[in-house]
Scaffold this motif. Structure first.
Motif, mmCIF file in Angstrom:
data_model
loop_
_atom_site.group_PDB
_atom_site.id
_atom_site.type_symbol
_atom_site.label_atom_id
_atom_site.label_comp_id
_atom_site.label_asym_id
_atom_site.label_seq_id
_atom_site.Cartn_x
_atom_site.Cartn_y
_atom_site.Cartn_z
ATOM 1 N N PHE A 84 -1.129 -0.300 11.593
ATOM 2 C CA PHE A 84 -0.179 0.252 10.622
ATOM 3 C C PHE A 84 -0.440 -0.296 9.221
ATOM 4 C CE2 PHE A 84 3.871 -0.078 8.324
ATOM 5 C CZ PHE A 84 4.234 1.255 8.290
ATOM 6 N N LEU A 85 -0.717 -1.604 9.117
ATOM 7 C CA LEU A 85 -0.867 -2.234 7.805
ATOM 8 C C LEU A 85 -2.242 -2.017 7.188
ATOM 9 C CD1 LEU A 85 0.930 -5.660 8.441
ATOM 10 C CD2 LEU A 85 1.741 -3.796 6.999
ATOM 11 N N PRO A 134 -3.365 3.243 6.146
ATOM 12 C CA PRO A 134 -3.553 3.616 4.732
ATOM 13 C C PRO A 134 -4.924 4.212 4.443
ATOM 14 C CG PRO A 134 -2.505 1.467 4.898
ATOM 15 C CD PRO A 134 -2.907 1.854 6.283
ATOM 16 N N LEU A 135 -5.976 3.657 5.052
ATOM 17 C CA LEU A 135 -7.316 4.189 4.825
ATOM 18 C C LEU A 135 -7.477 5.569 5.455
ATOM 19 C CD1 LEU A 135 -9.422 0.956 5.475
ATOM 20 C CD2 LEU A 135 -8.533 1.833 3.307
ATOM 21 N N PHE A 144 -0.552 6.316 -0.861
ATOM 22 C CA PHE A 144 -0.355 7.370 0.145
ATOM 23 C C PHE A 144 0.400 6.851 1.368
ATOM 24 C CE2 PHE A 144 -4.629 8.950 -1.605
ATOM 25 C CZ PHE A 144 -3.985 9.630 -2.633
ATOM 26 N N HIS A 145 0.186 5.577 1.707
ATOM 27 C CA HIS A 145 0.801 5.015 2.907
ATOM 28 C C HIS A 145 2.262 4.639 2.673
ATOM 29 C CE1 HIS A 145 1.213 2.990 6.682
ATOM 30 N NE2 HIS A 145 1.356 1.795 6.126
ATOM 31 N N TRP A 146 2.499 3.820 1.650
ATOM 32 C CA TRP A 146 3.839 3.249 1.474
ATOM 33 C C TRP A 146 4.805 4.186 0.759
ATOM 34 C CZ3 TRP A 146 5.055 -0.644 4.383
ATOM 35 C CH2 TRP A 146 4.060 -1.531 4.829
ATOM 36 N N LEU A 180 3.121 -4.332 -3.869
ATOM 37 C CA LEU A 180 2.091 -5.221 -4.390
ATOM 38 C C LEU A 180 1.820 -6.372 -3.419
ATOM 39 C CD1 LEU A 180 3.115 -5.317 -8.151
ATOM 40 C CD2 LEU A 180 0.975 -4.432 -7.242
ATOM 41 N N ILE A 181 2.878 -6.907 -2.816
ATOM 42 C CA ILE A 181 2.697 -7.977 -1.832
ATOM 43 C C ILE A 181 1.892 -7.463 -0.639
ATOM 44 C CG2 ILE A 181 3.923 -9.437 -0.169
ATOM 45 C CD1 ILE A 181 6.117 -9.773 -2.241
ATOM 46 N N ALA A 182 2.226 -6.248 -0.170
ATOM 47 C CA ALA A 182 1.485 -5.661 0.951
ATOM 48 C C ALA A 182 0.018 -5.451 0.584
ATOM 49 C CB ALA A 182 2.127 -4.337 1.363
#
Length: 575
Positions: free
Chosen positions: A18-19, A23-24, A405-407, A420-422
């Motif tokens: 997920f993390l 996103p990719l 796109f992910h968050w 930004l932390i992620a």
């Protein structure tokens, strides 16, 4: 117990996917989206645009030429420090490695302060009919990137040279080879994998770098892939994100391919890891020649590193930008602005919070992953290390786009400081996993077994045994994460909102808006923060080592070994 372990492994794998991977995947999916379906139309549209071809050509030329510059200087000074009988090797090495911890945009700004259109240096060059030099050009970008990447080639080469057995040189000399022929046919050939690996690393760094082309290329309308992706991402239009995603995929393919090549070269260079480092000189010069070589190297890097920083510091006190230095033109107004402007103070607080939070999370997760990797078994840890390596290998501008796109699908994250932390966590976690793994290898498993035999649980074992032993090395290895996240600009250029601007983004905005004196002053403040953070971590690490009485000989030996350890950690972190 087995079912519980399987459940934990499944949850861990799901969190990593997920993390890191989702996103990719969404980035690739966005690059294929067109109209109501999917296809390769975005890629076709990009290659029909002449600006895309120009950006690709500029990127390749800049990366290749600046890599040649970095390789030539990095290898030259690696040979000088590894083999020649110089006395001030530590000072020379410190100057060579200075661009490793100073952000590339600060180096860029410092050189723009030296080579301003009406600056003192350009005036002298005009008188000599050699100038003026325009840093806002293709050559300027190549020059600055070449300087920034010298440490990468140096670090991958210098210790490999020290591991080459002297017996090979003696055999070559016995066969009739001269000193210089031996140097080229034996030492250079043996170090070739490390040199090629460093060159690939410098090439990838050029491809990834956003700040130098942004500071020097955007004002001069010189597009490269990283800034072209930025232009597409912040542009308006129905296809902006899709085209930016397609460009990001192209850039990522090049970066990942280069990372695989780097891994192959690093594997060949590490075949000599079991050979002890030899710090004794192999080439002896007479006193006069040694002094000339010594001061040539020191003066060269003083001109590259310190002179631009000192000139930038002096320019930050100017009342009016571009005028000659004089007492009438001196003022503290730039620094007064920095310490009274709410936007600047907010950026400072944001960057400090992000760097400290990222460091803390990376230390906790990275150390736990390293422990599980060496002491336990699990698919989740192997997947985490692979995914963290992947997100570190791809360019920062690509990762930032993937984060959007992910968050953006999750309420309350996009536009806040948490995105930004992620992004920082997924970007820099692999550095801590490598650092904590190296620290964990220095602790023998028998210490943990003794704790279990004495009846202590895992919490007590971590509190009484592992944490005190790991603290110093783990904190030291987190220095690169702290500096990188404190001065980061690429991720925040796309992910930061009005209330979450960072130091790097604020400096970029000042420079682009023409407030050069404030940008200089802010850059001086960044260098002070980096030196303070480095000194603080070194002080904490030294204090944690205990206050044992040592002889002067032991202190000297400890200082030398800590210097070697620091270089080794820096080399491992970039590899």
């Amino acid at each position: 117990m087995k079912k519980r372990n399987l459940l934990y492994q499944a949850l861990g794998c799901a969190a990593v996917v997920f993390l890191f991977l989702v996103p990719l995947f969404r980035l690739v999916l966005m690059s294929l989206s067109q109209g109501g379906g999917y296809g390769f139309g975005n890629y076709a549209a990009l290659f029909e645009d002449s600006r895309t071809i120009r950006a690709i050509g500029n990127t390749v030329v800049i990366a290749l030429v600046s890599t040649l510059l970095s390789t030539a200087l990095g290898v030259l000074f690696a040979f000088l420090n590894a083999y020649w009988n110089l006395k001030r090797k530590k000072l020379l090495e410190l100057l060579v490695l200075a661009p490793f911890i100073i952000p590339s945009y600060v180096i860029t700004i410092s050189w723009t302060s030296v080579l301003t259109g009406n600056g003192e240096l350009n005036r002298v060059l005009r008188l000599l009919h050699l100038g003026p030099v325009n840093l806002y050009s293709l050559g300027g970008i190549i020059f600055v990137l070449g300087i920034c990447n010298i440490p990468l080639v140096y670090l991958t080469t210098v210790n490999t040279l020290r591991k080459i057995p002297r017996e090979l040189e003696w055999a070559a000399r016995a066969a009739g080879c001269g000193r210089w022929e031996t140097l080229f046919r034996i030492d250079l050939a043996q170090a070739a994998p490390a040199i090629l690996g460093g060159s690939v690393l410098a090439f990838l760094s050029c491809m990834d770098n956003f700040s130098v082309p942004a500071f020097l290329g955007i004002p001069a309308s010189i597009p490269v892939l990283s800034t072209y992706i930025y232009e597409k991402a912040i542009g308006f239009g129905p296809d902006s994100f899709s085209l930016a995603s397609a460009l990001s995929v192209l850039l990522s393919v090049v970066a990942v391919s280069g990372s695989l090549a780097m891994t192959a070269f690093a594997g060949k260079a590490r075949q000599t890891d079991s050979i002890r480092l030899d710090f004794s000189p192999r080439i002896f010069l007479n006193q006069n020649a040694r002094r000339r070589v010594e001061w040539f190297g020191i003066t060269f890097f003083l001109l590259l590193d310190l002179v631009p920083l000192l000139n930038m510091t002096a320019a930050s006190f100017q009342k009016v930008y571009g005028q000659r230095f004089s007492l009438a033109n001196l003022s503290f107004q730039s620094y007064r602005f920095l310490f009274t402007n709410s936007g600047v103070l907010n950026a400072l607080c944001n960057s400090l919070f992000l760097s400290l939070t990222t460091c803390a999370l990376c230390i906790l997760i990275g150390t736990a992953a390293a422990y599980q990797k060496l002491r336990g078994k699990g698919t989740a840890v192997r997947l985490l290390e692979f995914c963290a390596s992947l997100t570190y290998a791809i360019p920062g501008i690509v990762l930032a786009l993937a984060m959007i796109f992910h968050w953006s699908m999750i309420p309350g994250v996009y536009g806040s400081i948490w995105i930004l932390i992620a992004a920082y966590l997924t970007r820099y976690l692999i550095l801590q996993i490598k650092g904590s793994t190296a620290a964990m290898l220095s602790i023998h498993p028998s210490l943990e077994e003794a704790a279990h035999v004495a009846g202590g649980g895992k919490i007590r074992m971590w509190k009484k045994i592992l944490t005190p032993l790991l603290f110093r090395q783990t904190l030291s290895s987190s220095l690169l994460i702290f500096v990188s996240s404190l001065t980061e600009m690429t991720l925040s250029s796309i992910l930061a909102s009005a209330g979450t601007k960072t130091i790097g983004l604020t400096v970029f905005n000042f420079q682009q808006s023409g407030d050069y004196n404030i940008a200089y002053a802010f850059s001086v403040l960044i260098v002070i923060l980096i030196l303070f953070g480095y000194g603080l971590i070194q002080y904490v690490c030294r204090e944690s080592g205990g206050k044992k009485e040592r002889s002067p000989e032991h202190d000297a030996e400890g200082s030398h070994s800590s210097h070697k350890d620091a270089l080794k950690k820096m080399e491992e972190s970039i590899l």
